[in-house]
Design an enzyme around this catalytic site. Structure first.
Site, PDB file in Angstrom:
ATOM      1  N   GLU A   1      29.494 -12.451  27.890  1.00  0.00           N
ATOM      2  CA  GLU A   1      29.799 -13.752  28.493  1.00  0.00           C
ATOM      3  C   GLU A   1      28.633 -14.324  29.280  1.00  0.00           C
ATOM      4  OE1 GLU A   1      33.269 -12.982  30.814  1.00  0.00           O
ATOM      5  OE2 GLU A   1      34.611 -13.108  29.091  1.00  0.00           O
TER       6      GLU A   1
ATOM      7  N   LYS B   1      35.967  -6.271  19.762  1.00  0.00           N
ATOM      8  CA  LYS B   1      35.970  -7.541  20.508  1.00  0.00           C
ATOM      9  C   LYS B   1      35.627  -7.229  21.958  1.00  0.00           C
ATOM     10  CE  LYS B   1      38.473  -9.163  23.091  1.00  0.00           C
ATOM     11  NZ  LYS B   1      38.683  -9.192  24.571  1.00  0.00           N
TER      12      LYS B   1
ATOM     13  N   THR C   1      38.595 -13.042  22.045  1.00  0.00           N
ATOM     14  CA  THR C   1      39.027 -13.863  23.191  1.00  0.00           C
ATOM     15  C   THR C   1      37.883 -14.822  23.534  1.00  0.00           C
ATOM     16  OG1 THR C   1      38.360 -12.088  24.715  1.00  0.00           O
ATOM     17  CG2 THR C   1      40.691 -12.212  24.123  1.00  0.00           C
TER      18      THR C   1
ATOM     19  N   THR D   1      41.763 -20.888  34.622  1.00  0.00           N
ATOM     20  CA  THR D   1      42.215 -22.207  35.070  1.00  0.00           C
ATOM     21  C   THR D   1      42.031 -23.256  33.973  1.00  0.00           C
ATOM     22  OG1 THR D   1      40.053 -22.587  36.044  1.00  0.00           O
ATOM     23  CG2 THR D   1      41.790 -21.755  37.482  1.00  0.00           C
TER      24      THR D   1
ATOM     25  N   ASN E   1      33.417 -17.107  34.201  1.00  0.00           N
ATOM     26  CA  ASN E   1      34.365 -16.226  34.873  1.00  0.00           C
ATOM     27  C   ASN E   1      35.037 -16.858  36.078  1.00  0.00           C
ATOM     28  OD1 ASN E   1      34.424 -13.641  33.386  1.00  0.00           O
ATOM     29  ND2 ASN E   1      32.212 -13.860  33.639  1.00  0.00           N
TER      30      ASN E   1
ATOM     31  N   THR F   1      38.216  -7.319  28.129  1.00  0.00           N
ATOM     32  CA  THR F   1      38.559  -6.042  27.491  1.00  0.00           C
ATOM     33  C   THR F   1      37.784  -5.769  26.212  1.00  0.00           C
ATOM     34  OG1 THR F   1      40.775  -6.114  28.345  1.00  0.00           O
ATOM     35  CG2 THR F   1      40.464  -4.848  26.345  1.00  0.00           C
TER      36      THR F   1
END
EC number: 2.3.1.35
Lengths: 383, 383
Positions: free
Chosen positions: B259, B168, B146, B383, B378, B179
């Protein structure tokens, strides 16, 4: 509307040079009586700052005649030398006022792990003692600021008595290493047990439910001093109600000035089986960085809310949860509800309601969003 | 070094169009046997995604013949229609492979609260089934990404058998709504009880101790499938050791791709009274936004570490705590130790050691720093 508004109190705020900015950094608040009843709540962190260790001893007697506060250094994790500095502060205040050191509460805020400059602190205390006045409240409120962008004060009136307060920080009576210090004064005639009960009742639903960034400070202190100078003994329920209003007012001022925040978020958890369940759920949501960044991005991301609810032990059925952002129920029964584009998160105030459908209790936790400015301010703070 | 390296497995990764980016988004992994022993651990979040609810049923039998995974949608909080989509995925895989739907594990990842596009998903599954091959591992690993910037694979060899894995996500076997999905394959002959014990032992000290942002996902799944195709039955201790190494390898790849992170932080808590104490202390530090922002700012802020330690119930004396950053003991006995400017935090890897001086147990928790990029990624994700 300040801590010297109630009768029987004098205060001062001076510049001792503890802050590199040259702004005021030492405050002194004196209760001239006739009563010296006091109550306090302190951080529950097990690694406590030296002023907290000292002030807990002072409060064993449920009384205090003065409180000296400094910004520009938390005097935390500074060992025996740090404790000695706290003790010397109390001794000097006592000497200037003709009272005992054991009647002097000490509060500090600022960076932890560094010694205070004792000579500057002592000179500042001497100046503050010389400058005490019944108009000194606002100067004291200014001298306890650290990263605060404005001083915080409040006042509530009873029948012939009043309660004044000042606060600094951006956190809760636990969270935020941006320590929270609160001094509340009243000229009501209140006995020690009543003062303690009222203060605990008020902080339980105000400062205790402010959870700006989930980090518990080492220095948090809320002190209530009662002069009795009004000669009026209020009804305990009314006194507690006014005190709770005042604490709520100060807590909202702290929330509105939280480091780097763009949004103030009220998370109301309703229809919980118990109040504890409601608090647990609200706090879990308030501590989700993914939820907090979503609000910063003006994204009503209810999925991240349900994911936080799912980490708790509260009573609920996952398929029955409802969530509203600013009054729009975008999650109904654990599924998408009203369209999410009906939610407007441009205003600073954000309301989140979570319906657990498991009982009749409720609680509100207040928090802030997680922003670039928060990261910036807290990554650069000590450098 | 992929999930199709062990004998008895085929895999595929295809583009079904679930992702707006047009990148691969459906993966299928098939165990051709002769054994179909399997073990799995799932998120402990009480608000579970539909694929987790389904797969928990599949795993009641301790066996699985296939796993179908999709990115581009978590199928979480999507109600009965979402569960039906999960079920239909398993049915279609079963139909294509000539097995039962109850032998098919399903995993999903992506945004929550939105329905999957069922027609695209079904077409993708048909394509994947047609494209299965013993060289399909890397394509499958790519199709489950992702926000990952790279696919994650690993391989460990035993005597005549091997273990392959793909993963992942950026989080822990709990945390991170990004996740975590992990599929591990082996051609070792392993019975169901051994597989379950080995997987739980391995995840307990690897994925379970990865705490990137403290947020628990609704979809996390770690699946181990055992084909027995090597004909070799390994010693359980050796199998568990190789599996733990493989899980550690994948966990470190997840950490390194978290991230927006600038730093990978290993928090080692030593001389704890119990291993649970060490884990509690490590996790408390890993979840402190103030600590995490400080590391982003290359600031070895040990005061924020002690403040986090102080929120736990672990056994320790506040005045006895030592803290090292990258080997420099800048806090000794709860006070400033070696000079903090001896600490260099420019490298990505950061070591923190906390000495509780309360026993002989220890544990390591891995986390990341809190950065501008984390907030950006995040806050903008949906969006």
């Amino acid at each position: 509307m300040t801590i010297t508004s109630p009768q029987g109190f004098r205060a001062a705020g001076v510049t001792a040079g503890l802050k590199a900015s040259g702004k005021p950094d030492v405050a002194l608040v004196v209760n001239d009586g006739p009563s010296d009843v006091a109550a306090a709540v302190f951080t529950t962190n097990r690694c406590k700052a030296n002023p907290v260790l000292w002030s807990e001893q002072v409060m064993q007697g449920n009384k205090a005649k003065a409180v000296v506060l400094n910004s520009g250094g938390a005097n935390c994790y500074t060992g025996p030398e740090g404790f000695q500095n706290t003790h010397a502060s109390a001794e000097l205040v006592a000497d200037k006022l003709g009272i005992g050191a054991i009647d002097v509460v000490v509060c500090s805020t600022g960076l932890i792990g560094e010694q205070l400059q004792a000579d500057k602190l002592m000179a500042g205390i001497t100046d503050a003692a010389a400058g005490l006045s019944t108009a000194g409240g606002p100067a004291a409120a200014e001298a306890i600021m650290t990263t605060d962008t404005r001083s915080k004060e409040a006042l509530r009136e009873g029948g012939g008595w009043s309660i004044g307060g000042m606060a600094k920080g951006a956190g809760m009576l636990a969270p935020a290493l941006a320590t929270m210090l609160v001094v509340v004064t009243t000229d009501a005639q209140v006995d020690a047990d009543t003062a303690d009960r009222a203060l605990r009742a008020a902080t339980r639903v105000t400062f205790d439910r402010l959870d700006s960034d989930g980090c518990m400070s080492t220095n948090d202190t809320v002190l209530l001093m009662c002069s009795g100078a009004s000669g009026v003994t209020p009804d305990e329920a009314e006194f507690t109600a006014r005190l709770t209003e005042l604490c709520h007012d100060l807590a909202q001022q702290l929330l509105g000035d939280a480091e780097g925040a763009d949004h103030d978020i009220a998370i109301e958890v309703v229809n919980a089986a118990t109040e504890d369940d409601a608090v647990e759920v609200g706090r879990a949501i308030a501590r989700s960085n993914l939820f907090k960044t979503a609000v910063f991005g003006k994204d009503p991301n209810w999925g991240r809310i349900l994911a936080s609810v799912g980490t708790t032990n509260a009573a609920f059925e996952p398929g029955a949860l409802d969530v509203a952002f600013n009054g729009v129920w975008i999650c109904k029964d654990g599924q998408p509800g009203e369209p999410r584009d009906k939610v407007d998160l441009t205003e600073r105030a954000v309301s989140v309601i979570v319906d657990l459908k498991a009982g009749e209790e409720k609680a509100t936790i207040w928090t802030n969003d997680l922003t670039h400015a928060y990261v910036h301010e807290n990554s650069a703070y000590s450098t």
